[in-house]
Write a protein that holds these residues in place. Structure first.
Motif, PDB file in Angstrom:
ATOM      1  N   LEU A   1      11.860   7.587  -5.637  1.00 45.53           N
ATOM      2  CA  LEU A   1      11.572   8.337  -4.402  1.00 45.53           C
ATOM      3  C   LEU A   1      10.186   8.006  -3.858  1.00 45.53           C
ATOM      4  CD1 LEU A   1      13.102  11.881  -5.103  1.00 45.53           C
ATOM      5  CD2 LEU A   1      14.016  10.058  -3.682  1.00 45.53           C
ATOM      6  N   ALA A   2       9.190   7.939  -4.775  1.00 41.34           N
ATOM      7  CA  ALA A   2       7.825   7.620  -4.331  1.00 41.34           C
ATOM      8  C   ALA A   2       7.788   6.194  -3.772  1.00 41.34           C
ATOM      9  CB  ALA A   2       6.841   7.767  -5.489  1.00 41.34           C
ATOM     10  N   GLY A   3       8.497   5.269  -4.439  1.00 35.91           N
ATOM     11  CA  GLY A   3       8.550   3.885  -3.956  1.00 35.91           C
ATOM     12  C   GLY A   3       9.138   3.801  -2.562  1.00 35.91           C
ATOM     13  N   LEU A   4      10.202   4.569  -2.337  1.00 31.93           N
ATOM     14  CA  LEU A   4      10.835   4.593  -1.012  1.00 31.93           C
ATOM     15  C   LEU A   4       9.857   5.117   0.039  1.00 31.93           C
ATOM     16  CD1 LEU A   4      13.464   4.338   0.702  1.00 31.93           C
ATOM     17  CD2 LEU A   4      13.940   6.722   0.080  1.00 31.93           C
ATOM     18  N   LYS A   5       9.155   6.205  -0.297  1.00 32.51           N
ATOM     19  CA  LYS A   5       8.204   6.794   0.656  1.00 32.51           C
ATOM     20  C   LYS A   5       7.082   5.810   0.988  1.00 32.51           C
ATOM     21  CE  LYS A   5       4.682   9.426  -0.321  1.00 32.51           C
ATOM     22  NZ  LYS A   5       3.790  10.508  -0.775  1.00 32.51           N
ATOM     23  N   TYR A   6       6.504   5.187  -0.056  1.00 34.44           N
ATOM     24  CA  TYR A   6       5.381   4.275   0.169  1.00 34.44           C
ATOM     25  C   TYR A   6       5.805   3.038   0.974  1.00 34.44           C
ATOM     26  CZ  TYR A   6       2.518   7.021  -3.026  1.00 34.44           C
ATOM     27  OH  TYR A   6       1.805   8.030  -3.608  1.00 34.44           O
ATOM     28  N   ARG A   7       7.029   2.554   0.736  1.00 35.97           N
ATOM     29  CA  ARG A   7       7.515   1.399   1.496  1.00 35.97           C
ATOM     30  C   ARG A   7       7.678   1.741   2.978  1.00 35.97           C
ATOM     31  NH1 ARG A   7      10.387   0.363  -3.232  1.00 35.97           N
ATOM     32  NH2 ARG A   7      12.246   1.475  -2.515  1.00 35.97           N
TER      33      ARG A   7
ATOM     34  N   VAL B   1       6.154  13.254  -5.675  1.00 39.39           N
ATOM     35  CA  VAL B   1       6.624  12.431  -4.551  1.00 39.39           C
ATOM     36  C   VAL B   1       5.948  12.877  -3.253  1.00 39.39           C
ATOM     37  CG1 VAL B   1       8.655  11.843  -3.149  1.00 39.39           C
ATOM     38  CG2 VAL B   1       8.827  11.881  -5.638  1.00 39.39           C
ATOM     39  N   GLY B   2       5.649  14.179  -3.155  1.00 38.87           N
ATOM     40  CA  GLY B   2       4.999  14.711  -1.952  1.00 38.87           C
ATOM     41  C   GLY B   2       3.536  14.344  -1.828  1.00 38.87           C
ATOM     42  N   GLY B   3       3.020  13.564  -2.779  1.00 32.85           N
ATOM     43  CA  GLY B   3       1.663  13.037  -2.642  1.00 32.85           C
ATOM     44  C   GLY B   3       0.557  14.004  -2.985  1.00 32.85           C
ATOM     45  N   LEU B   4       0.880  15.147  -3.612  1.00 32.12           N
ATOM     46  CA  LEU B   4      -0.172  16.088  -4.015  1.00 32.12           C
ATOM     47  C   LEU B   4      -1.007  15.486  -5.143  1.00 32.12           C
ATOM     48  CD1 LEU B   4       1.792  19.480  -4.099  1.00 32.12           C
ATOM     49  CD2 LEU B   4       0.118  18.762  -2.408  1.00 32.12           C
TER      50      LEU B   4
ATOM     51  N   SER C   1      -3.615  -9.876  -8.222  1.00 32.28           N
ATOM     52  CA  SER C   1      -3.714  -8.413  -8.248  1.00 32.28           C
ATOM     53  C   SER C   1      -2.387  -7.800  -8.703  1.00 32.28           C
ATOM     54  CB  SER C   1      -4.068  -7.898  -6.859  1.00 32.28           C
ATOM     55  OG  SER C   1      -3.913  -6.509  -6.800  1.00 32.28           O
ATOM     56  N   THR C   2      -2.464  -6.608  -9.297  1.00 32.75           N
ATOM     57  CA  THR C   2      -1.252  -5.924  -9.764  1.00 32.75           C
ATOM     58  C   THR C   2      -0.907  -4.738  -8.868  1.00 32.75           C
ATOM     59  OG1 THR C   2      -2.619  -4.562 -11.232  1.00 32.75           O
ATOM     60  CG2 THR C   2      -1.662  -6.555 -12.174  1.00 32.75           C
ATOM     61  N   VAL C   3      -1.458  -4.731  -7.658  1.00 36.61           N
ATOM     62  CA  VAL C   3      -1.236  -3.599  -6.750  1.00 36.61           C
ATOM     63  C   VAL C   3       0.226  -3.555  -6.322  1.00 36.61           C
ATOM     64  CG1 VAL C   3      -1.944  -2.518  -4.587  1.00 36.61           C
ATOM     65  CG2 VAL C   3      -3.607  -3.775  -5.943  1.00 36.61           C
ATOM     66  N   ALA C   4       0.835  -2.360  -6.427  1.00 37.14           N
ATOM     67  CA  ALA C   4       2.267  -2.232  -6.122  1.00 37.14           C
ATOM     68  C   ALA C   4       2.544  -2.288  -4.623  1.00 37.14           C
ATOM     69  CB  ALA C   4       2.788  -0.925  -6.717  1.00 37.14           C
ATOM     70  N   TYR C   5       1.716  -1.569  -3.838  1.00 34.02           N
ATOM     71  CA  TYR C   5       1.948  -1.501  -2.386  1.00 34.02           C
ATOM     72  C   TYR C   5       0.653  -1.869  -1.665  1.00 34.02           C
ATOM     73  CZ  TYR C   5       5.747   1.281  -4.281  1.00 34.02           C
ATOM     74  OH  TYR C   5       6.810   1.717  -5.018  1.00 34.02           O
ATOM     75  N   PRO C   6       0.317  -3.205  -1.600  1.00 30.26           N
ATOM     76  CA  PRO C   6      -0.960  -3.599  -0.982  1.00 30.26           C
ATOM     77  C   PRO C   6      -0.940  -3.390   0.527  1.00 30.26           C
ATOM     78  CG  PRO C   6       0.332  -5.538  -1.568  1.00 30.26           C
ATOM     79  CD  PRO C   6       1.081  -4.360  -2.085  1.00 30.26           C
ATOM     80  N   LEU C   7      -1.936  -2.666   1.024  1.00 30.33           N
ATOM     81  CA  LEU C   7      -2.052  -2.437   2.466  1.00 30.33           C
ATOM     82  C   LEU C   7      -3.088  -3.404   3.024  1.00 30.33           C
ATOM     83  CD1 LEU C   7      -2.168   1.384   3.309  1.00 30.33           C
ATOM     84  CD2 LEU C   7      -0.530  -0.296   4.081  1.00 30.33           C
ATOM     85  N   GLN C   8      -2.706  -4.219   3.999  1.00 34.60           N
ATOM     86  CA  GLN C   8      -3.665  -5.163   4.576  1.00 34.60           C
ATOM     87  C   GLN C   8      -4.594  -4.454   5.555  1.00 34.60           C
ATOM     88  OE1 GLN C   8      -1.910  -8.617   6.377  1.00 34.60           O
ATOM     89  NE2 GLN C   8      -3.854  -9.404   7.128  1.00 34.60           N
ATOM     90  N   LEU C   9      -4.024  -3.636   6.386  1.00 38.09           N
ATOM     91  CA  LEU C   9      -4.743  -2.901   7.430  1.00 38.09           C
ATOM     92  C   LEU C   9      -5.628  -3.867   8.218  1.00 38.09           C
ATOM     93  CD1 LEU C   9      -4.242   0.036   8.010  1.00 38.09           C
ATOM     94  CD2 LEU C   9      -6.479   0.590   7.099  1.00 38.09           C
ATOM     95  N   PHE C  10      -6.963  -3.714   8.206  1.00 42.87           N
ATOM     96  CA  PHE C  10      -7.832  -4.578   9.013  1.00 42.87           C
ATOM     97  C   PHE C  10      -8.458  -5.700   8.191  1.00 42.87           C
ATOM     98  CE2 PHE C  10      -8.174  -0.322  11.111  1.00 42.87           C
ATOM     99  CZ  PHE C  10      -7.355  -0.639  12.187  1.00 42.87           C
ATOM    100  N   CYS C  11      -7.936  -5.908   6.963  1.00 45.24           N
ATOM    101  CA  CYS C  11      -8.465  -6.988   6.131  1.00 45.24           C
ATOM    102  C   CYS C  11      -7.875  -8.335   6.594  1.00 45.24           C
ATOM    103  CB  CYS C  11      -8.117  -6.760   4.663  1.00 45.24           C
ATOM    104  SG  CYS C  11      -8.930  -5.290   3.960  1.00 45.24           S
ATOM    105  N   ALA C  12      -8.522  -9.418   6.160  1.00 45.95           N
ATOM    106  CA  ALA C  12      -8.043 -10.759   6.510  1.00 45.95           C
ATOM    107  C   ALA C  12      -6.750 -11.074   5.766  1.00 45.95           C
ATOM    108  CB  ALA C  12      -9.114 -11.790   6.157  1.00 45.95           C
ATOM    109  N   ASP C  13      -6.055 -12.100   6.178  1.00 51.42           N
ATOM    110  CA  ASP C  13      -4.837 -12.508   5.492  1.00 51.42           C
ATOM    111  C   ASP C  13      -5.150 -12.868   4.045  1.00 51.42           C
ATOM    112  OD1 ASP C  13      -3.403 -12.126   7.742  1.00 51.42           O
ATOM    113  OD2 ASP C  13      -3.302 -14.247   8.335  1.00 51.42           O
ATOM    114  N   GLY C  14      -4.275 -12.466   3.137  1.00 50.77           N
ATOM    115  CA  GLY C  14      -4.488 -12.748   1.716  1.00 50.77           C
ATOM    116  C   GLY C  14      -5.382 -11.728   1.036  1.00 50.77           C
TER     117      GLY C  14
END
Length: 804
Positions: free
Chosen positions: A149-155, A237-240, A442-455
């Motif tokens: 459920l958490a994986g679905l939410k984060y995706r 799952v609710g992120g508390l 990196s072992t990050v499960a859900y990497p967010l790029q946001l305003f970072c450069a590619d890679g």
């Protein structure tokens, strides 16, 4: 009795709606005292009299000083519930941890031969194995559902953020994240607040109370387990800012209590097995095993589970019990390990021993030197101070909740608000952060790029955009340079206040993982600072300091030492750090205790539970049994009139549960010596089966009453109102000789309070009769008579008793 409080209890509902699960505490079965929400009676005040009545009603409550009723206008939900922490609640009942050795019990024990005793012992082992297996399976279920459920939410949120980063409109992403969190938490909070309020929190304080001998309503019911499991899944799952590990202890305890009885009173199913264990003494031992199995499943720490059960809960311990509890813990870990390894697709690789696995620490890279010991002790001091601050803030927050947020609907709204604010804070901090790290390796499960450069990915997102367990492991094992010091500092500050605000919400959630996460964050920051100062020596690896910070923070909040040391060692798979972890935890406890109590003890105190610590207050030798006992006492004659017994049990102004039985001439008011003690629950069973002398003489009794009849009625003994006694039957006599305990524990009235306390606590008593030198009853000591004396800042203080 200056102070009377009405407040929200762990059970969260008026006990008049409760059919009294155990019905054998210090309050009457099915006749619970008015409680909560501004309804019912206030406290009653009355003056003690030394006169003792035999077979007559007295206005004595064996659990309080005598009080006169004050009436009060009923208000369904007052805006404010006045609450004073220096109170002791009269609504909590005690459990019978001392077996009643009456004739029926002794006859049954004498009939059991050596082979039968061996069978009973085998059944104990079978029950412990079943506790371990089921606790492990429940832990697997929680882990797998949360992961999916958490994986679905984060995706969903990640895809949304990635999409709107390119074309603008990130405010919609924030709204989506906050809405998802609030919606999931709302469901989790609704089922707790409206269906089973005792499932709120981690459940550790309630299990501590149960093992101490206090019955918390509904605490080991099947419904509580279902709500607990569903609630903790939705909270995480609710992120508390919560963890799923703490509630496993409560879940294990409920499983143990249910299996050991061989039936479910909630489902009204009796499997006709394990009937021998249907008493509080046996049930307590299995609940200890269940709590240990819960710790073992959560952290993959079977030895830590045994020590947790010993340190935090047990009121009784022996060698055989230790071995059985360890067996249940080991089975629990093995079950979880086996199922998760199959689920992850590597059936023969048993590398998931617990819900959280901190991962192995490499000795070569992360060794420590003797010079670092003072640094670790300093970290313990910091953890103790931060833990005390956390507890103090949570204390005032809990007081505010008790006074103002006592309606279920308000509790749900608060939980939704916290969930939305947690998402908003996380989003803003990720948005404002410019801490970009290379994604390669990196072992990050859900990497967010946001305003970072590619890679590259946003480092702040790894802390917020993950389940707390994964974030802890990342902080322990990510290589040096993975986090900017500013990122860690801001995260520590924000998460500290979020976790403090979250603990105590009406949701099922634990405080273990948030505490570890806060500590790991500031510990890693501490390690980075050291590496700057020492120009990158062996001290440079921040993972080791993250581990010490996590131990310091958790120790400063919950104040566990022995069990937590072993849990941390087992969870990291490294004995090398045993000594520094022990030093850190001891330091954190000593420093924290100087300021405030541990979090669990504090919440027990706020609920006004009559909790007995290991020792009596150190300055209490000046008090004697005569000064602490309740008097006068309602006694029964050995052969008593049925009408008198019914009237005594029906008297709502008293909540007696133990009645001294005396030999007395019916034509005289003179009380003779003590002959035994009989419990309310036993009297109710006798009245239900109409075991009267006249019926026996006329051969109207179908058969002789057996111990099985009492076990069948346990744990929910019927209320006296449900038993019909005709006018003719009221004139009959009832002989208590066969059913009373002929050898109750007694103390002379000159015995000191510490001596009385030691006897009461060590033997797990519920009633202690006080006699004079002629063996005549002069008073009775119960749990609340002892619990109301406490060591305060200004010396020994006596708590007020209230009908809360």
């Amino acid at each position: 009795m200056a102070n009377v409080a009405k407040k929200v209890s762990w059970s969260g509902r008026d006990p008049r709606d409760d059919d009294d699960e155990d019905g054998n505490g210090d309050g009457p079965a099915g006749e619970s005292t008015p409680l909560l929400n501004g309804t019912g009676h206030g406290a009653r005040q009355f003056t003690p009299s030394s006169l003792l009545r035999t077979g007559q009603l007295s206005n004595v409550d064996l659990n309080e000083d005598v009080r006169e009723l004050e009436t009060e206008l009923p208000r369904p939900y007052p805006n404010e519930i006045p609450h004073n922490e220096k109170l002791l609640s009269l609504k909590y009942e005690s459990l019978d941890y001392d077996n009643s050795e009456n004739q029926l019990f002794l006859e049954e024990e004498r009939r059991i031969n050596h082979a039968a005793f061996r069978t009973v012992e085998i059944k104990r082992w079978v029950i412990c194995a079943m506790i371990g297996i089921l606790t492990g399976l429940v832990a697997c279920f929680i882990d797998i559902v949360v992961e999916n459920l958490a994986g679905l939410k984060y995706r969903v949120v990640k895809d949304n953020i990635d999409k709107f980063t390119e074309k603008g409109g990130l405010s919609f992403s924030l709204l989506l994240w906050a809405t998802l969190n609030a919606s999931v938490v709302m469901v989790g909070s609704v089922i707790v607040a409206f269906i089973e309020p005792v499932a709120a929190g981690s459940g550790i304080p309630q299990i501590k109370c149960y093992l101490n001998g206090v019955k918390i309503p509904h605490v080991v019911r099947l419904k509580t387990l279902v709500i607990k499991v569903c609630g903790v899944i939705l909270s995480v799952v609710g992120g508390l800012a919560v963890g799923k590990e703490g509630p496993m202890i409560h879940s294990g305890a409920v499983i143990a209590a249910g299996i050991s009885q061989g039936r479910s009173t909630s489902l009204k199913r009796d499997f006709k097995i394990f009937e021998y264990f249907r008493r509080d003494t046996e049930k307590r031992d299995f609940v200890s095993a269940g709590a240990a199995a819960g710790v073992s499943a959560a952290f993959g720490a079977p030895v830590g589970g045994v020590l947790f059960s010993l340190e935090e809960g047990a009121s009784f311990w022996n060698q055989f019990l230790t071995w059985r509890i360890f067996f249940a813990s080991m089975i629990s870990t093995f079950t979880l390990n086996s199922v998760l390894s199959v689920y992850h697709g590597n059936a023969w690789d048993l590398s998931s021993p617990g819900l959280i696995n901190f991962g192995r620490f490499d000795n070569e890279k992360m060794g420590y030197t003797i010079q670092e010991i003072p640094i670790f002790i300093f970290m313990g001091v910091v953890g103790g101070i931060l833990g005390a601050l956390f507890n103090a803030l949570n204390y005032w927050l809990t007081m505010f909740r008790i006074r103002y947020i006592h309606r279920p609907c308000l509790q749900v709204i608060e939980a939704m608000l916290v969930a939305a604010v947690t998402a908003a804070v996380g989003f803003v901090m990720i948005y404002c952060s410019r801490d970009c790290q290379p994604i390669q390796g990196s072992t990050v499960a859900y990497p967010l790029q946001l305003f970072c450069a590619d890679g590259e990915y946003n480092s702040m997102a790894t802390a917020f955009f993950n389940t707390p367990e994964k974030s802890v492991v990342n902080l322990f094992h990510d290589p040096p340079g993975s986090y900017n010091p500013m990122t860690l500092g801001m995260f520590t500050l924000m998460y500290f206040f979020l976790a403090c605000w979250t603990y105590g919400l009406t949701v099922s959630a634990g405080v273990f993982i948030p505490s570890l996460l806060i500590g790991a964050a500031w510990g890693r920051l501490f390690g980075i600072s050291l590496s700057y100062l020492t120009k990158g020596s062996i001290w440079a690896d921040p993972g080791k300091y993250a581990l010490m910070g996590a131990a310091a923070q958790l120790g400063g909040i919950v104040r566990m030492t022995l069990s937590l040391t072993v849990i941390m060692m087992e969870a990291t798979g490294n004995v090398t750090y045993g000594f520094p972890i022990m030093l850190v935890l001891m330091t954190a406890k000593i420093v924290g205790d100087y300021f405030v109590e541990g979090l669990y003890d504090m919440h027990i105190q706020l609920q006004s539970v009559p909790f007995l610590h290991w020792e009596a207050p150190v300055t209490s030798h000046s008090l004697t049994a005569r000064e602490v006992m309740s008097t006068p006492v309602t006694c029964l004659r050995r052969i008593e009139r049925v009408g008198t017994v019914v009237d005594i049990l029906s008297d709502t102004s008293s909540n007696h549960n133990g009645f001294p039985v005396v030999e007395s001439n019916p034509n005289s008011t003179q009380v003779a010596g003590l002959r035994g003690l009989i419990l309310r629950s036993q009297l109710i069973v006798l009245l239900k089966h109409k075991v009267f002398v006249e019926r026996a003489n006329l051969s109207l009794v179908q058969r002789r009453l057996k111990l099985k009849d009492f076990r069948d009625a346990y744990p929910r003994f019927p209320p006296i109102q449900s038993i019909h006694v005709s006018q003719d039957e009221r004139e009959c006599m009832i002989d208590l000789s066969e059913f009373m305990n002929p050898s109750p524990y007694t103390v002379p009235q000159e015995a000191s309070l510490p001596r009385v306390f030691k006897l009461f606590r060590a033997l797990g008593l519920r009633h202690l009769v006080v006699v004079d030198n002629r063996n005549e009853v002069v008073g009775m000591v119960t749990r609340k008579d002892l619990a109301r004396y406490r060591l305060g800042k200004e010396g020994l203080e006596e708590l007020s008793l209230a009908q809360t």
